[in-house]
Design a protein around this motif. Sequence first.
Motif, PDB file in Angstrom:
ATOM      1  N   MET A 195     -31.067   3.247  20.041  1.00 49.92           N
ATOM      2  CA  MET A 195     -30.800   2.934  18.408  1.00 49.92           C
ATOM      3  C   MET A 195     -32.291   3.212  17.615  1.00 49.92           C
ATOM      4  O   MET A 195     -33.132   3.342  18.285  1.00 49.92           O
ATOM      5  CB  MET A 195     -30.750   1.314  18.233  1.00 49.92           C
ATOM      6  N   ARG A 196     -32.011   3.818  16.282  1.00 47.67           N
ATOM      7  CA  ARG A 196     -33.018   4.258  15.519  1.00 47.67           C
ATOM      8  C   ARG A 196     -34.004   3.153  15.235  1.00 47.67           C
ATOM      9  O   ARG A 196     -33.698   1.848  14.792  1.00 47.67           O
ATOM     10  CB  ARG A 196     -32.633   4.708  14.265  1.00 47.67           C
ATOM     11  N   GLN A 253     -35.503  -2.194  13.246  1.00 48.98           N
ATOM     12  CA  GLN A 253     -34.779  -1.504  14.611  1.00 48.98           C
ATOM     13  C   GLN A 253     -33.353  -1.624  14.302  1.00 48.98           C
ATOM     14  O   GLN A 253     -32.854  -2.894  14.034  1.00 48.98           O
ATOM     15  CB  GLN A 253     -35.289  -2.618  15.579  1.00 48.98           C
ATOM     16  N   ALA A 254     -32.406  -0.614  14.348  1.00 48.40           N
ATOM     17  CA  ALA A 254     -30.941  -0.826  14.426  1.00 48.40           C
ATOM     18  C   ALA A 254     -30.658  -1.472  15.684  1.00 48.40           C
ATOM     19  O   ALA A 254     -30.841  -1.285  16.762  1.00 48.40           O
ATOM     20  CB  ALA A 254     -30.365   0.644  14.167  1.00 48.40           C
ATOM     21  N   VAL A 294     -29.659  -4.476  10.928  1.00 43.77           N
ATOM     22  CA  VAL A 294     -30.891  -4.077  11.065  1.00 43.77           C
ATOM     23  C   VAL A 294     -31.752  -5.212  11.531  1.00 43.77           C
ATOM     24  O   VAL A 294     -31.729  -6.218  10.338  1.00 43.77           O
ATOM     25  CB  VAL A 294     -31.600  -3.081  10.075  1.00 43.77           C
ATOM     26  N   ARG A 295     -32.807  -5.320  12.228  1.00 45.37           N
ATOM     27  CA  ARG A 295     -33.710  -6.368  12.593  1.00 45.37           C
ATOM     28  C   ARG A 295     -35.076  -5.710  12.054  1.00 45.37           C
ATOM     29  O   ARG A 295     -35.520  -4.881  12.277  1.00 45.37           O
ATOM     30  CB  ARG A 295     -33.721  -6.679  13.897  1.00 45.37           C
ATOM     31  N   ILE A 313     -32.543   3.531   8.489  1.00 43.39           N
ATOM     32  CA  ILE A 313     -32.378   2.972  10.055  1.00 43.39           C
ATOM     33  C   ILE A 313     -31.212   2.572  10.249  1.00 43.39           C
ATOM     34  O   ILE A 313     -30.600   2.830  11.708  1.00 43.39           O
ATOM     35  CB  ILE A 313     -33.401   1.757  10.173  1.00 43.39           C
ATOM     36  N   GLY A 314     -30.302   1.983   9.401  1.00 43.20           N
ATOM     37  CA  GLY A 314     -29.117   1.687  10.036  1.00 43.20           C
ATOM     38  C   GLY A 314     -27.734   1.829   9.566  1.00 43.20           C
ATOM     39  O   GLY A 314     -26.672   1.603   9.821  1.00 43.20           O
TER      40      GLY A 314
END
Length: 548
Positions: A2-3, A15-16, A22-23, A57-58
Amino acid sequence: MMRHEPHPFSGFVYQAIGNEKVRVENPKNGKYGLFNWDGTWIEGDITHADPHFLRFIGGPDLTPEHDVIWTRLKTPKGEQTSPDGYMFGRMPEGLERVVGSYDPAPAMGTEKGMRSAAHVDLDYFLDNDRKPELVPAVYRKESPLEDGPQRISTERYFEPAYHAMEVEKIWRRTWQVACREDDIPNIGDYHVYTVADLSWLIVRVSETEIKAHQNACLHRGRILRECDGHKATEFRCPYHGWSWKLDGSIKEIVCEWDFSGVREDVSQLPGAKVGTWGGWVFINPDPKARPLDDYLGPDMIAQYAKFDHSSFWKQAHVTRVVPANWKVAMEAFLEGWHVLATHPQLLLLNWENAADRYDVFGNWGRAGHVTIGRGSAHRKILIDRDQLLAEYRMTADASRDYHRQIIGDEVDKFSDAELNDNSYCDLFPNFHPWAGFSRINFRFRPYGSNPEKALMDVIYIAPWPKDKPKPPAATQNILREDQSWTEAEELGTLARIIDQDCANMVSVQAGMKTKYPRYVWLSSYQESKLRNFHNNYDRLMGLDEYQD
C-alpha cells in the motif's frame, strides 16, 4: 504494498490501509487519525488531514506500469523508461523524501522586482549551457507583465449573461484549436468541433486544403454530423436529406420544386477561416480575422520552431466534463505556485515551482521556462546555483539519452536549455501547448449553455522520427463527469495530478458564488499569466477594467 509517504511539511506518515481509508500518524508521539481519502474523519486524535495528500495516498490510483511521468510514457519505438520516470508517481523505495517546516512568505528583491527566495537568474544557466550557440534567442527574452495585484470580478465565472457575451465576442471572433491535422489525414475525413453551443465540421477537402463548415443543415437546422468520420463524399442531413459537397457547396435539395428561390441562400454552408501551426488545425469564425501567424506572434513561433511539433504524433487524447466554468478550469494550469498546497507529493522531491519565471507576449504566455532544478523556498531548503547547474546538465543528459532512442542523432541539434524546456504555455483564449518535448497540451471549452461546466481536453503529442511514417493518431477517450482521470491510464502520473486540480475546481466554482465582495485578487508576478488572460478577455468583451 500500500502507498505510504511522509507529509512534506509535518512529517506525519500517511498510510493507505485499503477500503479507501488512510491512516495518518504523528511519528513523534504515536497519535493518529483515520480518514476516508475524500477527507472525512473516522476516528483518532488527529482530526484534520491534508485533503490533496489523502487523495494522493488513498485515492484513485494507476497500475504500476502506468504510474510513470508523462514524458517517459513509452511510444511504439519501445524505448526504455529510466528510474526517474517514476519520481512523480510511485516513487522508488530508498529515494530520499524531503521534509521541512513551513515558511509562508520567503522572498527576495531583484532588479526586476520581488521574486521567490529560491530565484536564480535564468541567464546564469543559459550562459553556462554546454551548447550556447544552439540556444534560441527567444529563450533569453524576458517579458514580465507590469503592475498588479489586480481585482477580477466573480460574476464572469457563473453569470449566464457573461457566457452569452463570450459566445459572440470570443468564440465567434478568435483563433481556437479544433483538432490535429493527423486527426483528418485523408480526403473526406472530418472532425466535429464544438464550443459552447457552436458546432463546426473540420474536413479535409484535398491533400493540401482543410475547411471548416458550420455543422447545421440550412433547411431546418439539424446537426449534420454528430461524431467524427472518415472518407465522406458529402454531408447529407439525416432529417430530410438535403446534402452538401465536401467544400460546403450545395449538392442536392430534396423536393427543390417546393423551395422556389431558396437555392442561392443555401448554396454554401457558412464557414470559418482555417489556419495550421505545429500540426494543429485552428479555426476562426470571424471573416475579418487577422492571419493566424500574426495572432500567435513571432515569440511563440520562435519558441517551438526547432521542435517542429507538426512532426509529433498524437499519443493520447482524453476529454472530460468538469464541474466548473471553463476559466476556473483553465486558470488551474496558468501558474505553478499552487503546487505548494495542491500537489504536496511533489515537495517530497524538493520540487515546489515557487521560483518559476513568467513571461507574457500578447496572446501567448510562458512560465516555468527551462526547468532549472529543485529547491523549496517555503521550507527554507535552498540549493546554491552551482549545484543547480550540475542538476541542470544532468537532467539535460537524461533527456538527451531518452530521446535519442526515439529521434536518433537529431537530438544533438538541441542545447541543454531546450532539452530541459518544460514551459507550461498558454495561447488566448483556451489552448495550453507546453513547450519542448514535454508532450502536454490542454484545451478548455464552455460546455453547451451551462456557464458552470466545461470540457477539458488533455492531449499528448510525442516526438517521432521525421523520416518515418507516424503511428495513427490516438482516438479520443471520453470520460464521464464522475470518472477519475486515472481511468485514462494513457496519461500516466498526470492523471493523478489533474484529479487534485479538479478537486479544487468544484470548490472554487462554489466559492466564487459565495464570495462577497464580488471580486478575487490576482498577484503581481506569479499570477501574471492570469492577469494577461483577463486583460485580453476584458478587451474583447468590451469591459472596463475593474468595473465589469
